[in-house]
Motif scaffolding. Structure first.
Motif, PDB file in Angstrom:
ATOM      1  N   ASN A   1      37.542  50.823  10.877  1.00 41.29           N
ATOM      2  CA  ASN A   1      36.237  50.221  10.575  1.00 41.29           C
ATOM      3  C   ASN A   1      36.252  48.694  10.681  1.00 41.29           C
ATOM      4  O   ASN A   1      35.244  48.080  11.022  1.00 41.29           O
ATOM      5  CB  ASN A   1      35.796  50.604   9.154  1.00 41.29           C
ATOM      6  N   ASP A   2      37.404  48.105  10.357  1.00 38.89           N
ATOM      7  CA  ASP A   2      37.433  46.643  10.231  1.00 38.89           C
ATOM      8  C   ASP A   2      37.578  45.916  11.568  1.00 38.89           C
ATOM      9  O   ASP A   2      37.589  44.684  11.598  1.00 38.89           O
ATOM     10  CB  ASP A   2      38.550  46.225   9.256  1.00 38.89           C
ATOM     11  N   THR A   3      37.694  46.627  12.672  1.00 39.35           N
ATOM     12  CA  THR A   3      37.712  45.937  13.969  1.00 39.35           C
ATOM     13  C   THR A   3      36.315  45.384  14.257  1.00 39.35           C
ATOM     14  O   THR A   3      35.303  45.976  13.859  1.00 39.35           O
ATOM     15  CB  THR A   3      38.066  46.900  15.132  1.00 39.35           C
TER      16      THR A   3
ATOM     17  N   GLU B   1      54.575  50.192   6.368  1.00 36.81           N
ATOM     18  CA  GLU B   1      54.678  50.598   4.957  1.00 36.81           C
ATOM     19  C   GLU B   1      53.421  51.383   4.569  1.00 36.81           C
ATOM     20  O   GLU B   1      52.359  51.160   5.147  1.00 36.81           O
ATOM     21  CB  GLU B   1      54.738  49.356   4.056  1.00 36.81           C
ATOM     22  N   PRO B   2      53.490  52.240   3.543  1.00 38.46           N
ATOM     23  CA  PRO B   2      52.257  52.856   3.034  1.00 38.46           C
ATOM     24  C   PRO B   2      51.268  51.773   2.615  1.00 38.46           C
ATOM     25  O   PRO B   2      51.674  50.764   2.033  1.00 38.46           O
ATOM     26  CB  PRO B   2      52.731  53.648   1.803  1.00 38.46           C
ATOM     27  N   GLY B   3      50.008  51.960   2.929  1.00 33.15           N
ATOM     28  CA  GLY B   3      48.990  50.957   2.588  1.00 33.15           C
ATOM     29  C   GLY B   3      47.936  50.909   3.668  1.00 33.15           C
ATOM     30  O   GLY B   3      47.946  51.715   4.596  1.00 33.15           O
ATOM     31  N   VAL B   4      47.014  49.962   3.528  1.00 30.23           N
ATOM     32  CA  VAL B   4      45.942  49.808   4.517  1.00 30.23           C
ATOM     33  C   VAL B   4      46.397  48.795   5.565  1.00 30.23           C
ATOM     34  O   VAL B   4      46.827  47.691   5.231  1.00 30.23           O
ATOM     35  CB  VAL B   4      44.626  49.363   3.844  1.00 30.23           C
ATOM     36  N   VAL B   5      46.314  49.198   6.837  1.00 25.70           N
ATOM     37  CA  VAL B   5      46.875  48.412   7.934  1.00 25.70           C
ATOM     38  C   VAL B   5      45.730  48.012   8.865  1.00 25.70           C
ATOM     39  O   VAL B   5      44.791  48.778   9.069  1.00 25.70           O
ATOM     40  CB  VAL B   5      47.889  49.300   8.718  1.00 25.70           C
ATOM     41  N   ASP B   6      45.838  46.799   9.456  1.00 27.43           N
ATOM     42  CA  ASP B   6      44.812  46.363  10.417  1.00 27.43           C
ATOM     43  C   ASP B   6      45.095  46.905  11.816  1.00 27.43           C
ATOM     44  O   ASP B   6      46.257  47.065  12.198  1.00 27.43           O
ATOM     45  CB  ASP B   6      44.802  44.827  10.515  1.00 27.43           C
TER      46      ASP B   6
ATOM     47  N   GLY C   1      47.654  57.424   9.375  1.00 24.90           N
ATOM     48  CA  GLY C   1      46.272  57.877   9.536  1.00 24.90           C
ATOM     49  C   GLY C   1      45.364  56.754  10.013  1.00 24.90           C
ATOM     50  O   GLY C   1      45.780  55.596  10.110  1.00 24.90           O
ATOM     51  N   CYS C   2      44.126  57.130  10.341  1.00 29.79           N
ATOM     52  CA  CYS C   2      43.090  56.174  10.742  1.00 29.79           C
ATOM     53  C   CYS C   2      41.849  56.450   9.893  1.00 29.79           C
ATOM     54  O   CYS C   2      41.502  57.611   9.686  1.00 29.79           O
ATOM     55  CB  CYS C   2      42.660  56.410  12.193  1.00 29.79           C
ATOM     56  N   GLU C   3      41.169  55.390   9.448  1.00 30.45           N
ATOM     57  CA  GLU C   3      39.927  55.563   8.689  1.00 30.45           C
ATOM     58  C   GLU C   3      38.781  54.919   9.458  1.00 30.45           C
ATOM     59  O   GLU C   3      38.870  53.777   9.893  1.00 30.45           O
ATOM     60  CB  GLU C   3      40.076  54.961   7.289  1.00 30.45           C
ATOM     61  N   GLU C   4      37.670  55.662   9.554  1.00 23.29           N
ATOM     62  CA  GLU C   4      36.543  55.259  10.395  1.00 23.29           C
ATOM     63  C   GLU C   4      35.557  54.316   9.723  1.00 23.29           C
ATOM     64  O   GLU C   4      34.949  53.481  10.385  1.00 23.29           O
ATOM     65  CB  GLU C   4      35.808  56.543  10.847  1.00 23.29           C
ATOM     66  N   THR C   5      35.353  54.463   8.389  1.00 27.67           N
ATOM     67  CA  THR C   5      34.183  53.766   7.826  1.00 27.67           C
ATOM     68  C   THR C   5      34.473  52.885   6.611  1.00 27.67           C
ATOM     69  O   THR C   5      35.516  53.009   5.972  1.00 27.67           O
ATOM     70  CB  THR C   5      33.057  54.781   7.510  1.00 27.67           C
ATOM     71  N   THR C   6      33.503  52.023   6.300  1.00 31.91           N
ATOM     72  CA  THR C   6      33.638  51.063   5.192  1.00 31.91           C
ATOM     73  C   THR C   6      33.971  51.769   3.881  1.00 31.91           C
ATOM     74  O   THR C   6      34.894  51.362   3.165  1.00 31.91           O
ATOM     75  CB  THR C   6      32.304  50.284   5.018  1.00 31.91           C
ATOM     76  N   THR C   7      33.223  52.814   3.565  1.00 35.99           N
ATOM     77  CA  THR C   7      33.462  53.548   2.324  1.00 35.99           C
ATOM     78  C   THR C   7      34.907  54.002   2.225  1.00 35.99           C
ATOM     79  O   THR C   7      35.540  53.871   1.178  1.00 35.99           O
ATOM     80  CB  THR C   7      32.583  54.827   2.294  1.00 35.99           C
ATOM     81  N   GLY C   8      35.422  54.562   3.309  1.00 32.34           N
ATOM     82  CA  GLY C   8      36.799  55.066   3.316  1.00 32.34           C
ATOM     83  C   GLY C   8      37.788  53.935   3.098  1.00 32.34           C
ATOM     84  O   GLY C   8      38.753  54.079   2.327  1.00 32.34           O
TER      85      GLY C   8
END
Ligand SMILES: NC(=O)c1ccc[n+]([C@@H]2O[C@H](COP(=O)([O-])OP(=O)(O)OC[C@H]3O[C@@H](n4cnc5c(N)ncnc54)[C@H](O)[C@@H]3O)[C@@H](O)[C@H]2O)c1
Ligand SMILES: Nc1ncnc2c1ncn2[C@@H]1O[C@H](CSCC[C@H]([NH3+])C(=O)O)[C@@H](O)[C@H]1O
Length: 423
Positions: free
Chosen positions: A179-181, A379-384, A151-158
């Motif tokens: 969001n982090d780009t 892997e599952p997790g937050v990716v850059d 998936g992709c997340e758009e915002t800081t809160t997410g």
């Protein structure tokens, strides 16, 4: 169009108006237009199903058309009950054949019913803005988790919510923090939120900012943009923070910094962008001036404690102006809440201008393409987001603006990569 996609929208008769608005937005989204042309030839998403939970605006429509041009089968729903543009939805369904579940002003049940309807597409990939769709997947739609590739997340809160899920070992697939780009948060969060939130407050209240005291809760990317724009309009800017470095930064940029309880006594306008709850709460409402304007540009309707305000008020006068409710307190003071405490720029205006969403959504489109090739190795997790995507978007945006920059000479490159040369 005879074979309409699945949908739940407010008013199909608004189609022509929606098409005109989407075409207008497209003019200011040259990076995304280039990507769409390439996707139409290369079809990177052929055979893939996407579910997208985002603000249902003209700019998002341009993103959805880009993903569709790449071959994706799509279902989209709103990430906020107040930001949906009903005319844009009519165009998406009736002109562009995209499945949409979104109506402006729905209640909480309908909001989640729409998320569930979009998820019924059984997505391979998901796009989220604030993490409500990913959260729904992990709570009430767990049966779909196994098929989700990424998936992709758009915002800081997410991103904040996703990192909490990952820390709890609860997140079941990789999600990229778009969001982090730099090409997202340095422009969208800063210039987009700065301009569009003040625009929304002006549309709602017809306020003259010059000479007013504007209190900004939170001095992150959004807070900086808001402070700069409010100061540019002649306001006296006060910043509140909980982070000492951010507070120091605000001080050295010339803003007054103080606790919210102090700021609450002097502010004419309050704008929260803390990504937190209760940045403005009853103890603050208690000491505010008559006529103070309250707005949130951060996330959800809890940064300003709307429920607490409702309990304190002896009377609520709904919609005394565009998207503005007046809360009358026992001592007669009137506090004005814009867009029900939900994102003011999307609830009382149109959100960020298209030219800034061009970069955020180019990041989304290129990240989705990258994910279709790489998801199996993540892997599952937050990716850059890969740096090359971020730099590519900046480079193309500059090109479309007709701006050239220097490149390193070979001598400079050698120097930058060496350590032997001293003073
Ligand atoms: N309205 C929009 O279109 C839009 C656009 C981008 C981001 N956002 C949202 O805005 C929010 C802020 O995003 P950001 O990128 O600026 O985040 P950020 O993390 O850069 O900044 C948030 C700041 O708030 C401060 N903070 C936290 N709790 C606080 C409190 N109680 N009082 C005062 N300060 C506090 C933090 O220390 C931080 O400096 C997020 O919820 C994000 O999702 C909205
Ligand atoms: N015109 C726009 N179209 C689509 N998305 C937008 C637009 N303007 C701002 N945004 C996005 O909205 C995001 C904040 S949304 C905050 C979380 C949550 N969905 C909520 O509604 O409370 C930002 O990261 C922007 O990229």
């Amino acid at each position: 169009m005879t074979d309409l996609p699945q949908h739940d929208i407010a008013d199909p008769s608004l189609r022509a108006q929606g098409v005109a608005r989407i075409e207008w937005a497209e003019r200011s989204m040259p990076v995304l237009r280039q990507i769409r042309e390439r996707f139409a030839k290369e079809r990177p998403f052929e055979g893939q199903r996407f579910a997208a939970c985002m603000h249902m605006t003209t700019e998002t429509a341009v993103l959805l058309r880009t993903l569709k041009a790449g071959g994706a089968e799509l279902a989209a729903c709103a990430s906020n009950p107040l930001s949906t543009q009903d005319d844009t939805m009519a165009a998406l369904v009736h002109e562009y054949g995209i499945s949409v579940f979104a109506r402006n002003g729905v209640d909480r049940d309908a909001y989640y019913a729409h998320i569930n309807a979009a998820l019924d597409i059984r997505p391979d990939f998901v796009f989220d803005d604030g993490c409500d769709l990913v959260n729904t997947l992990h709570t009430t739609r767990k049966e779909l988790l196994e098929a989700i590739k990424a998936g992709c997340e758009e915002t800081t809160t997410g991103v904040v919510r996703l990192r909490q899920m990952a820390a709890d070992d609860a997140l079941r697939f990789p999600v990229v923090a778009v969001n982090d780009t730099d090409t997202k948060h340095m422009f969208d969060n800063r210039y987009g939120t700065g301009q569009s939130s003040l625009d929304a407050i002006m549309r709602a209240t017809n306020l003259l900012f010059a000479g007013k005291t504007v209190v900004i809760g939170g001095f992150g990317y959004c807070g900086k943009g808001l402070a700069e724009r409010a100061a540019g309009l002649g306001a006296h800017v006060v910043v509140t923070e909980i982070d000492p470095t951010k507070a120091l930064d605000a001080t050295m940029q010339g803003y007054r910094v103080m606790p919210m309880l102090e700021a609450a006594r002097i502010g004419d306008v309050f704008i929260t962008v803390t990504s937190n709850r209760g940045a403005l709460r009853p103890e603050h409402f208690e000491v505010m001036k008559d006529g103070a304007i309250l707005a949130n540009a951060g996330h959800f309707d809890i940064e300003v404690d709307v429920a607490g305000l409702g309990e304190m008020a002896v009377e609520k006068r709904s919609r005394i102006r565009h998207q503005t409710d007046e809360y009358i307190l026992a001592d007669g003071r009137r506090l004005l809440l814009v867009a029900e405490g939900r994102l003011v720029n999307l609830g009382a205006a149109e959100g960020h201008p298209a030219s800034v969403m061009d970069m955020s959504f180019a990041d989304q489109a290129l990240t989705a393409e990258w994910l279709t090739k790489t998801y199996a190795s993540l892997e599952p997790g937050v990716v850059d987001v890969p740096t090359e995507i971020d730099k590519h978007v900046a480079r193309v945006k500059l090109e479309t603006m007709g701006i050239q920059i220097d490149t390193l000479t070979s001598d400079q490159e050698t120097y930058m990569n060496s350590w032997e040369f001293g003073s």
